[in-house]
Scaffold this motif. Sequence first.
Motif, PDB file in Angstrom:
ATOM      1  N   LYS A  97      36.755  82.187  62.605  1.00  0.00           N
ATOM      2  CA  LYS A  97      37.323  82.367  61.223  1.00  0.00           C
ATOM      3  C   LYS A  97      38.264  81.313  60.964  1.00  0.00           C
ATOM      4  O   LYS A  97      39.134  81.031  61.518  1.00  0.00           O
ATOM      5  N   ALA A  98      38.160  81.028  59.510  1.00  0.00           N
ATOM      6  CA  ALA A  98      39.177  80.211  59.153  1.00  0.00           C
ATOM      7  C   ALA A  98      39.860  80.797  57.896  1.00  0.00           C
ATOM      8  O   ALA A  98      39.214  80.771  56.773  1.00  0.00           O
ATOM      9  N   ALA A  99      40.807  80.905  57.759  1.00  0.00           N
ATOM     10  CA  ALA A  99      41.676  81.461  56.598  1.00  0.00           C
ATOM     11  C   ALA A  99      42.462  80.363  56.002  1.00  0.00           C
ATOM     12  O   ALA A  99      43.535  80.406  55.755  1.00  0.00           O
ATOM     13  N   VAL A 100      41.498  79.419  55.241  1.00  0.00           N
ATOM     14  CA  VAL A 100      42.034  78.357  54.600  1.00  0.00           C
ATOM     15  C   VAL A 100      41.284  78.043  53.351  1.00  0.00           C
ATOM     16  O   VAL A 100      40.132  78.831  53.288  1.00  0.00           O
ATOM     17  N   ASP A 101      41.770  77.199  52.408  1.00  0.00           N
ATOM     18  CA  ASP A 101      41.044  77.039  51.129  1.00  0.00           C
ATOM     19  C   ASP A 101      39.652  76.441  51.343  1.00  0.00           C
ATOM     20  O   ASP A 101      38.775  76.678  50.757  1.00  0.00           O
ATOM     21  N   VAL A 138      48.047  76.624  63.009  1.00  0.00           N
ATOM     22  CA  VAL A 138      48.353  78.016  62.950  1.00  0.00           C
ATOM     23  C   VAL A 138      47.178  78.880  63.276  1.00  0.00           C
ATOM     24  O   VAL A 138      46.178  78.674  62.404  1.00  0.00           O
ATOM     25  N   VAL A 139      47.696  79.865  64.104  1.00  0.00           N
ATOM     26  CA  VAL A 139      46.282  80.822  64.296  1.00  0.00           C
ATOM     27  C   VAL A 139      47.136  82.360  64.222  1.00  0.00           C
ATOM     28  O   VAL A 139      48.176  82.416  64.794  1.00  0.00           O
ATOM     29  N   TYR A 145      41.803  80.609  62.227  1.00  0.00           N
ATOM     30  CA  TYR A 145      42.765  79.316  61.968  1.00  0.00           C
ATOM     31  C   TYR A 145      43.238  79.587  60.677  1.00  0.00           C
ATOM     32  O   TYR A 145      42.545  79.519  59.567  1.00  0.00           O
ATOM     33  N   ALA A 146      44.549  79.464  60.444  1.00  0.00           N
ATOM     34  CA  ALA A 146      45.310  79.777  59.067  1.00  0.00           C
ATOM     35  C   ALA A 146      45.673  78.334  58.669  1.00  0.00           C
ATOM     36  O   ALA A 146      46.894  78.385  57.865  1.00  0.00           O
TER      37      ALA A 146
END
Length: 259
Positions: A97-101, A138-139, A145-146
């Motif tokens: 999971k990647a919580a990025v733009d 940052v996790v 992955y944030a």
Amino acid sequence: MLLAVNSGNTNVSFAVFEGETFKGKWRISKNVHRTADEYAVWLTQLMGLRALTPDKIDGAIIASVVPEALFSLKTLVTEHFHCKPLIIGDGESLGIKAAVDRPEQAGADRLVNSFAAHQRYGGPLIIVDFGTATTFDVVDDEGSYAGGAIAPGINLSLEALYMAAAKLPSIAIQRPPSVIGKSTVPCMQSGVFWGYVGLIEGLVARIRAEYGAPMKVIATGGLAPLFYGATDVIELVDEDLTLRGLASLYAANRNAERS
């Protein structure tokens, strides 16, 4: 057995796993012109020293931040180890999971590190990876992955200093005995080493303040042991985080397919 491959900007690392156990690991410098056959000759000879043969490999996974190297690595696996590899960032949903733009722009190694670190150490946490670049990943609590930060790697900084300043020599990075140097080389070593310690401490402090919660700090990469002990910020060094993450990721996806 599993063949795990991590292709970085400086080196390509290979490891053979039996379950979660390393059976062997090797590293070669990056060369985008190296063919699958050249990889095979080099790798199979080293595997042979540990009584490992290609026919014992029944699975493979590849992470690469160098698109030009991927074709030869995929060909190596399919033609010489006779299996189809899982490719990080190749359009397959591998459960990262990647919580990025822009998730598609996240480096494969950063995604794998996030998966592996959360699985091994929980979260939230910061991963400091000392590679060609020094990355701060940052996790979050859920293992996504944030985002993070990217700084020039310490060897890149040394090379730039040497190339741009006529009277400064090329030096090897090491921890100097004192901060105040008494000649050129100790001064350079102090500036680079302790300057990087300041970079690490400063970025970690700012990330923690912005995130707003306590965060573990895990270091990985070839130079991680050099900085461990030089600052209280780094709590743990896991040099094999990416390779172990690849093995765990492969196992997780195979288990998901069977269920």
